[in-house]
Design a protein around this motif. Structure first.
Motif, PDB file in Angstrom:
ATOM      1  N   VAL A 343     -19.962 -10.968  52.582  1.00 16.07           N
ATOM      2  CA  VAL A 343     -21.098 -11.112  51.659  1.00 16.07           C
ATOM      3  C   VAL A 343     -20.920 -12.360  50.798  1.00 16.07           C
ATOM      4  O   VAL A 343     -21.855 -13.161  50.633  1.00 16.07           O
ATOM      5  CB  VAL A 343     -21.233  -9.857  50.771  1.00 16.07           C
ATOM      6  CG1 VAL A 343     -22.246 -10.106  49.646  1.00 16.07           C
ATOM      7  CG2 VAL A 343     -21.665  -8.660  51.600  1.00 16.07           C
ATOM      8  N   TRP A 344     -19.719 -12.545  50.248  1.00 16.07           N
ATOM      9  CA  TRP A 344     -19.464 -13.736  49.431  1.00 16.07           C
ATOM     10  C   TRP A 344     -19.602 -15.008  50.257  1.00 16.07           C
ATOM     11  O   TRP A 344     -20.115 -16.024  49.772  1.00 16.07           O
ATOM     12  CB  TRP A 344     -18.066 -13.665  48.817  1.00 16.07           C
ATOM     13  CG  TRP A 344     -17.979 -12.771  47.624  1.00 16.07           C
ATOM     14  CD1 TRP A 344     -19.012 -12.363  46.830  1.00 16.07           C
ATOM     15  CD2 TRP A 344     -16.804 -12.182  47.076  1.00 16.07           C
ATOM     16  NE1 TRP A 344     -18.543 -11.557  45.822  1.00 16.07           N
ATOM     17  CE2 TRP A 344     -17.199 -11.426  45.947  1.00 16.07           C
ATOM     18  CE3 TRP A 344     -15.459 -12.198  47.427  1.00 16.07           C
ATOM     19  CZ2 TRP A 344     -16.294 -10.709  45.168  1.00 16.07           C
ATOM     20  CZ3 TRP A 344     -14.560 -11.484  46.665  1.00 16.07           C
ATOM     21  CH2 TRP A 344     -14.965 -10.759  45.543  1.00 16.07           C
ATOM     22  N   PHE A 345     -19.115 -14.971  51.491  1.00 14.04           N
ATOM     23  CA  PHE A 345     -19.201 -16.145  52.352  1.00 14.04           C
ATOM     24  C   PHE A 345     -20.657 -16.558  52.560  1.00 14.04           C
ATOM     25  O   PHE A 345     -21.008 -17.735  52.417  1.00 14.04           O
ATOM     26  CB  PHE A 345     -18.532 -15.854  53.696  1.00 14.04           C
ATOM     27  CG  PHE A 345     -18.658 -16.978  54.684  1.00 14.04           C
ATOM     28  CD1 PHE A 345     -17.913 -18.131  54.550  1.00 14.04           C
ATOM     29  CD2 PHE A 345     -19.530 -16.873  55.764  1.00 14.04           C
ATOM     30  CE1 PHE A 345     -18.018 -19.188  55.458  1.00 14.04           C
ATOM     31  CE2 PHE A 345     -19.642 -17.907  56.681  1.00 14.04           C
ATOM     32  CZ  PHE A 345     -18.904 -19.064  56.527  1.00 14.04           C
ATOM     33  N   VAL A 346     -21.499 -15.585  52.873  1.00 14.02           N
ATOM     34  CA  VAL A 346     -22.917 -15.876  53.086  1.00 14.02           C
ATOM     35  C   VAL A 346     -23.560 -16.394  51.804  1.00 14.02           C
ATOM     36  O   VAL A 346     -24.337 -17.366  51.817  1.00 14.02           O
ATOM     37  CB  VAL A 346     -23.661 -14.612  53.590  1.00 14.02           C
ATOM     38  CG1 VAL A 346     -25.159 -14.857  53.647  1.00 14.02           C
ATOM     39  CG2 VAL A 346     -23.135 -14.210  54.958  1.00 14.02           C
ATOM     40  N   GLN A 347     -23.238 -15.755  50.670  1.00 12.66           N
ATOM     41  CA  GLN A 347     -23.814 -16.183  49.391  1.00 12.66           C
ATOM     42  C   GLN A 347     -23.396 -17.606  49.049  1.00 12.66           C
ATOM     43  O   GLN A 347     -24.222 -18.410  48.581  1.00 12.66           O
ATOM     44  CB  GLN A 347     -23.394 -15.223  48.283  1.00 12.66           C
ATOM     45  CG  GLN A 347     -24.040 -13.850  48.362  1.00 12.66           C
ATOM     46  CD  GLN A 347     -23.558 -12.919  47.251  1.00 12.66           C
ATOM     47  OE1 GLN A 347     -22.455 -13.119  46.701  1.00 12.66           O
ATOM     48  NE2 GLN A 347     -24.351 -11.915  46.943  1.00 12.66           N
ATOM     49  N   ARG A 348     -22.128 -17.930  49.276  1.00 10.77           N
ATOM     50  CA  ARG A 348     -21.635 -19.246  48.885  1.00 10.77           C
ATOM     51  C   ARG A 348     -22.124 -20.329  49.845  1.00 10.77           C
ATOM     52  O   ARG A 348     -22.322 -21.490  49.430  1.00 10.77           O
ATOM     53  CB  ARG A 348     -20.101 -19.225  48.820  1.00 10.77           C
ATOM     54  CG  ARG A 348     -19.588 -18.337  47.691  1.00 10.77           C
ATOM     55  CD  ARG A 348     -18.075 -18.160  47.702  1.00 10.77           C
ATOM     56  NE  ARG A 348     -17.663 -17.225  46.645  1.00 10.77           N
ATOM     57  CZ  ARG A 348     -16.391 -16.902  46.393  1.00 10.77           C
ATOM     58  NH1 ARG A 348     -15.404 -17.437  47.117  1.00 10.77           N
ATOM     59  NH2 ARG A 348     -16.109 -16.037  45.435  1.00 10.77           N
ATOM     60  N   ILE A 349     -22.306 -19.982  51.090  1.00  6.53           N
ATOM     61  CA  ILE A 349     -22.854 -20.942  52.048  1.00  6.53           C
ATOM     62  C   ILE A 349     -24.323 -21.252  51.704  1.00  6.53           C
ATOM     63  O   ILE A 349     -24.766 -22.407  51.747  1.00  6.53           O
ATOM     64  CB  ILE A 349     -22.751 -20.406  53.486  1.00  6.53           C
ATOM     65  CG1 ILE A 349     -21.319 -20.535  54.002  1.00  6.53           C
ATOM     66  CG2 ILE A 349     -23.715 -21.131  54.408  1.00  6.53           C
ATOM     67  CD1 ILE A 349     -20.890 -21.965  54.267  1.00  6.53           C
ATOM     68  N   SER A 350     -25.044 -20.186  51.350  1.00  6.30           N
ATOM     69  CA  SER A 350     -26.474 -20.357  51.055  1.00  6.30           C
ATOM     70  C   SER A 350     -26.716 -20.884  49.648  1.00  6.30           C
ATOM     71  O   SER A 350     -27.842 -21.270  49.310  1.00  6.30           O
ATOM     72  CB  SER A 350     -27.213 -19.027  51.239  1.00  6.30           C
ATOM     73  OG  SER A 350     -26.730 -18.046  50.327  1.00  6.30           O
ATOM     74  N   GLY A 351     -25.678 -20.838  48.804  1.00  8.18           N
ATOM     75  CA  GLY A 351     -25.828 -21.312  47.436  1.00  8.18           C
ATOM     76  C   GLY A 351     -26.477 -20.332  46.512  1.00  8.18           C
ATOM     77  O   GLY A 351     -26.876 -20.671  45.401  1.00  8.18           O
ATOM     78  N   SER A 352     -26.583 -19.059  46.922  1.00  7.93           N
ATOM     79  CA  SER A 352     -27.236 -18.034  46.081  1.00  7.93           C
ATOM     80  C   SER A 352     -26.230 -17.390  45.150  1.00  7.93           C
ATOM     81  O   SER A 352     -25.035 -17.546  45.308  1.00  7.93           O
ATOM     82  CB  SER A 352     -27.866 -16.974  46.962  1.00  7.93           C
ATOM     83  OG  SER A 352     -26.921 -16.345  47.790  1.00  7.93           O
TER      84      SER A 352
END
Length: 352
Positions: A343-352
């Motif tokens: 979840v953190w990986f996706v959030q940090r990649i997307s910048g959210s």
């Protein structure tokens, strides 16, 4: 002094009720125009100096020194974020063997940031050193003993790990997937050695990697280490915690143990960049700063070993008395940690 530009603008404008500073400074920030940012600070220099000098002070012999700004503010950058560079000169009324430095910059009550830490490096009248200031410890004296100065960095390192949930989850993933006490201690030590190297290189300005790259990789490392244990459970079931005796080599590690140690070391290199970015140190080389950073890392290692000393024996007891329960319990922990890392990986990649 290096201060985050947009934070300085909104704080100084709010404190001085200077709406023109807010409008000009914010417009320059949103436009990404360094020249306009410097011009906004220069045209409102009295308000900016008043904000900084009211919250960052130097005293000599118990008497306050008078600050004045030397030249105009310039704009630098850290990981793509603009920083205001201010050169201030404090004139002290009398010579003293000790100076007190106090910082109350960007306090929580302003509502813009929380838990501000100010890192000070100094060289005054033959004395040199470093100190970390925050709301709990807002001041220090250049006459303080070496152990007091290093004690601050030790506590800062300990607090930094305890307040970093991503690093705590990474450690829990290591503990859950470790089969022997020797294995987890070696893994934790490998992690510490690796992050110490990159942390000090980054803090001393010798290595620079953007946070937009480092932070997603840290999140991914959490998911990978936790997922590794889940994969072991899927392949070997309740025997996932067994050691391959036939393949044991140096340090009583089998092939899987050595591979895992190498992966942890590589991820530790990335975590070190994250530690440096969060602490915000980017200073020129000095022996004083180097020793301060080493003590900071000792604080991190002590907390890591303390968590291992508390959690891992409980895991061993559970595995000994109820092997199946122990394996599935670590599997549940690893699954939760892995999901959080993804979840953190996706959030940090997307910048959210």
């Amino acid at each position: 002094m290096e201060l985050e530009y947009d934070l300085l603008v909104v704080s100084a404008a709010d404190a001085g009720d200077d709406d023109p500073l807010f409008r000009a400074g914010t417009a320059a920030f949103e436009a990404g125009d360094a020249a306009a940012q410097a011009a906004a600070l220069t045209s409102h220099a009295p308000a900016v100096l008043r904000y900084v000098s009211d919250r960052f002070s130097v005293a000599s012999g118990g008497t306050a020194c008078r600050p004045s700004q030397v030249g105009d503010a310039t704009i630098g950058a850290r990981e793509g974020v603009p920083y205001a560079d201010l050169l201030l000169d404090w004139t002290c009324p009398e010579r003293s063997d000790a100076h007190e430095v106090r910082s109350g910059l960007f306090p929580d009550r302003e509502g813009y940031v929380k838990g501000t830490k100010t890192i000070v490096t100094y060289e005054i009248d033959g004395r040199s050193g470093s100190a970390a200031l925050d709301a709990a410890h807002p001041a220090f004296s250049t006459a303080q003993a070496w152990y007091e100065r290093f004690g601050e960095f030790f506590l800062l390192g300990a607090e930094h790990l305890l307040s970093g949930i991503d690093h705590i989850l990474f450690l829990l993933a290591l503990i859950a997937g470790s089969r022997r006490l020797r294995e987890i201690v070696l893994a934790a030590t490998s992690f510490t050695v690796a992050h110490s190297v990159t942390f000090m290189l980054a803090a001393l300005g010798l290595v620079e990697v953007p946070g937009r790259v480092v932070e997603p990789v840290i999140a991914l490392s959490i998911a990978v280490v936790a997922g590794w244990h889940l994969w072991g459970i899927r392949r070997r079931g309740t025997h996932a915690a067994d050691l391959d005796v036939a393949g044991r080599g140096h340090l009583s590690l089998d092939r899987a143990g050595w591979v895992r140690l190498g992966v942890v070391f590589c991820f530790g290199l990335v975590h070190g960049l994250g530690f440096a970015g969060a602490l915000g140190i980017d200073e020129a080389w000095s022996w004083t700063l180097l020793w301060s950073l080493l003590v900071f890392n000792v604080g991190i290692e002590v907390v890591q070993l303390t968590i291992i000393a508390v959690v891992f024996p409980l895991l061993l007891v559970l595995r000994h008395r109820a092997p199946k329960v122990g394996v599935w319990a670590t599997g549940a922990v690893s699954a939760a940690v892995s999901v959080m890392g993804i979840v953190w990986f996706v959030q940090r990649i997307s910048g959210s």
